[in-house]
Structure formats: structure tokens, C-alpha cells
Design an enzyme around this catalytic site. Structure first.
Site, PDB file in Angstrom:
ATOM      1  N   GLY A  38     139.981  77.739  78.501  1.00  0.00           N
ATOM      2  CA  GLY A  38     139.140  78.322  77.284  1.00  0.00           C
ATOM      3  C   GLY A  38     139.738  79.256  76.362  1.00  0.00           C
ATOM      4  O   GLY A  38     140.892  79.547  76.270  1.00  0.00           O
ATOM      5  N   SER A  39     138.747  80.031  75.726  1.00  0.00           N
ATOM      6  CA  SER A  39     139.318  81.120  74.717  1.00  0.00           C
ATOM      7  C   SER A  39     140.102  82.126  75.317  1.00  0.00           C
ATOM      8  O   SER A  39     140.493  82.982  74.610  1.00  0.00           O
ATOM      9  CB  SER A  39     138.138  81.513  74.082  1.00  0.00           C
ATOM     10  OG  SER A  39     137.454  80.490  73.283  1.00  0.00           O
ATOM     11  N   THR A  40     140.184  82.311  76.876  1.00  0.00           N
ATOM     12  CA  THR A  40     140.884  83.577  77.232  1.00  0.00           C
ATOM     13  C   THR A  40     142.328  83.223  77.138  1.00  0.00           C
ATOM     14  O   THR A  40     143.315  84.132  76.732  1.00  0.00           O
ATOM     15  CB  THR A  40     140.703  83.575  78.731  1.00  0.00           C
ATOM     16  OG1 THR A  40     141.123  82.310  79.361  1.00  0.00           O
ATOM     17  CG2 THR A  40     139.316  84.070  79.231  1.00  0.00           C
TER      18      THR A  40
ATOM     19  N   LYS B  19     143.513  82.394  74.027  1.00  0.00           N
ATOM     20  CA  LYS B  19     143.702  82.814  72.846  1.00  0.00           C
ATOM     21  C   LYS B  19     144.847  84.031  73.012  1.00  0.00           C
ATOM     22  O   LYS B  19     145.302  84.430  71.897  1.00  0.00           O
ATOM     23  CB  LYS B  19     142.546  82.943  72.066  1.00  0.00           C
ATOM     24  CG  LYS B  19     141.764  81.852  71.924  1.00  0.00           C
ATOM     25  CD  LYS B  19     140.288  81.957  71.275  1.00  0.00           C
ATOM     26  CE  LYS B  19     139.779  80.610  71.030  1.00  0.00           C
ATOM     27  NZ  LYS B  19     138.199  81.123  70.581  1.00  0.00           N
TER      28      LYS B  19
END
Length: 483
Positions: A213-215, A217
Site C-alpha cells: 500500500g502507501s508505505t 510511496k
């Protein structure tokens, strides 16, 4: 001698020669293979004829050996706080092949490692005294992670960024390795553990890659800064909100519809976890540049040994632009282990230097003499510039102070982090995965952490990296940084 008798004699002689050849072949060529066969009962009898060496945590053995009373296997393995350390030790069983550190160092722990033999052992062909495995695990960090995860399904890893020492490896739900040690009872326990839908034997910290997920990014941001796509985490990006996935009419939005994501800087985009910014950033960079950066952090490494081999964290290839966009937010076919995401935070915290992670410090003989020092063999690679690392540290700190990671705040500690909520199931039909990766610094100490919570008792609407995973990371960082 008539012809019939002569032929019979020759045939009998040939049979004798054949038997001699076969016996020689078995003894000298197949003998070792037969001796090493797991089904050879003599091996188990020999292995458990005396106490095994031990796995050591902070100077204390978390394993032991106990005499049996009703078996030709004289000893069996025992464990102290077995559930707490199961993801580290694995198990040594009279019935099944050993796993984790028990498996990797089986020869050392049972005394058959050639490095343990003295001259007298060699002359008398006796098994040597077993050696020990000295781990890097910090019991306070290990316990903090285990207690904080509680009855959730999840995992956590902590690393010292400056040394690469792994301070904690936790996977929940766990299991008691002692239930598998005795041949008389191991079968029943084995069936129960394998029938459990929560898969307690799976080491989720090292061997269950999931969408990060957004980790992820953080990896995309590092690629953008290193490539020069953006020169600063405070430079405005070219990012519409919503963002239409290339080649489609599908709009990609943001979880927080009121977040200031349009043309947001990397700092603001990390604070609010703006999908639109990083999806477009991945497309602007191109999949090859994102993959190259991911691989610097450790993705796509099929030989990530710590020394237990971790399953490969993957950044995919051969994608179209819409798929590349989704990888920018840690979806599509991107997968990562908690170990991998802890490595991302560790490298950023350490000025862009990634030190090879390891959870064994040394292995020793029975007298304590070091046979191999893994601390000395740890390698260091500068994977991003110190400037990029400093900028990302600053942006990650903003996530904690002003963004989505407020539950990881610790008084008197510099904390930087990134939350993640990864979709799970077709059309996100299942409970999302809650992620959090972070670092903490205080009084000359540093720690990097990654936590994933696969399933908890929280309502679906309450599943978030900040809500479920950040408190676990906070507890681990506090334990690692305490005086």
C-alpha cells in the site's frame, strides 16, 4: 568338468562379483546419502543422544534439552517463551525437519558441524560438543511487538539502521515449538497447526509478502528525488486530483477527498497519503526507474538471507502505464514483507545507507570461541544520496507531526513514518491490510520498524495504518530507544 557345471560355476562367480560391486557401490558411493536420509532412524537417535546446543537471546538461552523417559531418542528440545520467539527459532522436532534458525544451524547445534571437531573427535570419530547461535534479537523489542500485536493476525520487524542487526521478528498468531518436539505427540500438534486457518506456522514477518500500500510511496519519492524529477520534497508536483489512469477512463481518487492533493509537494502528499500524486509520479518516472530504486532497497532479491531466507518482495515488470500508476501506491502486483519495508525506513534513517540485515550476531563452539561473526560481515551500500535521505526523513517526520501517522508520536524522540492501507481481495472486497513503517532516533540510538496487521477485530471502516499498525510500531520504538 562337463559343460553344464562349468557354465553354472561361471554364472555363480559372476553373481558373486556383482554382489561385491554392489556392496562396494553402496558402501563408498551411496553410503553418505543413506546416512543423511531423513528417514534413517539412526540419524534421529544420534541427534538426540545428547543435549543440543542453544539459541541465545541477550545472553540467555531460549532453547534447552530435556531427557525423555520412554523413547530411544534420549533427549528432546525445549523452549523458553516458545510462542514469543517462534518466528526466530523455528523448531527442532524428533518427527519433522527443523525450521528457521534450528534448521539452518542444525549441524552446529547437534555437533556434526566439522568446525566443531577437535583432533580427538576426529581420531575417535566421535560427535563434537555442540555449538551455540548468538542472535541479535533484543528481548524487550521482541516482547513489545508480540504484546502489541496481541490476538491480531500480523507481523513486525525491527532493525538497527546503523548496524543491520535485527532486533525483533514477530509473527502472530504464533505457536509453541515445544508442541512439535516429541515424536510421540508431534503428529497431533502438526495436524492441528496445519488445519488452523490462521496459519500459525507461517512466518509472516519474513515469508508472507503482501501489497505494501502507501508505505511504498517512500520508494517512489526516493526515485523521484534521485532522478531529479523533483529537486525537493517541498517543490510542487504536477498532479491533478482526481487522476485518470493512463489509457483508461478510470479516475483514481484519494482516501481523504478534502486533502490538498492537487499538485501537492512530496511532503504534503506523504502527510495526506495522496494516491494521485504518487500514481502519476510513477508514470512520469516510468516503471524501469521505479523498479531500479525498489531493487536498491531490496525488492526482487531472491536470495535475501538474514540468515533465514526471506521470501522475495516484488516490484513487477512488463506493465502498461495504468498498472505502473497503481504500483506507485503499492498496489497492482507489488508485494513486500515487513522485513523489506523495515529495510526501506532503515536506509532512509541511516543517511541513504542500507546495511545488510541479519538476526545472528555470531555462532560459537561449546567453549564460546567464535566460528563466524556476522556482525563483521555486514555490508553497507549507499542506495540514495544523503541529501535525498535527509529530505525524506524530514517528510516522514511531517507524517507523524502533521499527517496520518500521529499515533506513533513519542515524546523526546524524533520519529518519521509512513502509513499504508492496502486493498485486499477482488475490488477490495476483503478487509484491507494495515501497514506502518517508521524510524525513531533518541540519545544516539536508532531503530527502524515495519508492522502489518492483516486482520483484527476492528470494523472495516476503522482499518488504517495509523489506527492498527502505528501503535505497535510505537511500542517497539519505545522499547528499542529506552535508556
Amino acid at each position: 568338468m562337463n559343460k553344464t557345471i562349468r557354465r553354472a560355476s561361471v554364472f555363480a562367480l559372476l553373481l558373486v562379483f556383482a554382489l561385491l560391486i554392489r556392496a562396494t557401490w553402496v558402501q563408498f558411493y551411496e553410503g553418505q546419502a543413506l546416512a543423511d536420509d531423513n528417514d534413517n532412524r539412526r540419524n534421529a537417535i544420534e541427534t538426540y543422544s545428547s543435549p543440543l546446543g542453544n539459541i541465545i537471546v541477550a545472553g540467555k538461552a531460549v532453547t534447552g534439552s530435556e531427557r525423555t523417559t520412554d523413547s530411544d531418542l534420549e533427549y528432546k528440545r525445549t523452549y523458553t517463551n516458545g510462542k514469543l520467539y517462534a518466528a526466530v527459532t523455528g523448531y527442532a522436532s524428533q518427527a519433522y525437519a527443523p525450521t528457521q534458525l534450528e534448521g539452518i544451524y542444525a549441524d552446529l547445534l547437534n555437533g556434526t558441524d566439522s568446525r566443531l571437531k577437535t583432533v580427538m573427535d576426529t581420531v575417535t570419530n566421535q560427535r563434537a560438543e555442540p555449538g551455540d547461535v548468538i542472535t541479535t534479537i533484543d528481548p524487550s523489542v521482541q516482547k513489545a511487538a508480540y504484546d502489541a500485536l496481541g490476538d491480531t493476525k500480523g507481523a513486525a520487524v525491527a532493525i538497527d539502521p546503523t548496524t543491520g542487526k535485527i532486533l525483533a521478528v514477530v509473527s502472530t498468531p504464533s505457536y509453541d515449538p515445544s508442541s512439535l518436539t516429541d515424536a510421540n505427540t508431534a503428529g497431533k500438534a502438526w495436524k492441528q497447526l496445519n488445519a488452523d486457518s490462521d496459519k500459525p506456522l507461517t512466518n509472516r514477518a519474513l515469508r508472507q509478502p503482501l501489497p505494501p500500500g502507501s508505505t511504498f510511496k517512500l520508494v517512489v519519492a526516493a526515485a523521484a528525488l534521485e532522478d531529479g524529477l523533483y529537486s525537493s520534497v517541498d517543490e510542487k508536483t504536477d498532479s491533478p486530483a482526481p487522476y485518470t489512469l493512463p489509457g483508461t477512463v478510470t479516475p483514481l481518487g484519494n482516501e481523504n477527498t478534502s486533502a490538498p492533493c492537487e499538485n501537492a509537494s512530496i511532503r504534503v502528499a506523504l502527510e495526506y497519503s495522496c494516491n494521485t500524486v504518487f500514481a502519476k509520479m510513477a508514470v512520469d518516472l516510468g516503471q524501469d526507474k521505479v523498479r531500479a530504486m525498489a531493487e536498491k532497497f531490496g525488492f526482487n532479491d531472491s536470495a535475501q538471507d538474514v540468515p533465514v531466507r526471506a521470501y522475495t518482495s516484488v516490484y513487477p515488470s512488463d506493465m502498461n502505464k495504468s498498472s505502473t500508476a497503481l504500483t506507485g501506491i503499492g498496489q497492482y502486483d507489488v508485494t513486500a514483507t515487513p522485513l523489506q519495508m523495515a529495510m526501506v525506513s532503515a536506509a532512509i534513517a541511516n543517511g541513504g545507507k542500507l546495511v545488510s540485515p541479519h538476526m545472528v550476531s555470531t555462532i560459537t563452539d561449546n567453549g564460546g570461541d567464535v566460528l563466524k561473526n556476522y556482525d563483521d560481515e555486514a555490508t553497507t551500500q549507499q542506495i540514495v544520496s544523503s541529501d535525498t535521505a535527509e529530505q525524506l526523513q524530514s517528510a516522514m517526520q511531517s507524517v507523524i507531526t502533521d499527517g496520518t501517522g500521529t499515533n506513533a508520536r513519542i515524546d523526546g524522540v524524533t520519529v518519521g513514518g509512513k502509513t499504508g492501507t492496502a486493498q485486499h481481495g477482488e475490488n477490495n472486497s476483503k478487509t484491507p491490510y494495515a501497514w506502518f513503517t517508521s524510524y525513531g532516533k533518541a540519545d544516539g540510538k536508532e531503530v527502524a520498524v515495519a508492522v502489518v496487521v492483516e486482520q483484527s477485530n476492528a470494523a472495516r471502516s476503522e482499518v488504517s495504518g495509523n489506527g492498527l499498525a502505528a501503535p505497535v510500531a510505537k511500542a517497539m520504538m519505545e522499547a528499542a530507544l529506552k535508556n
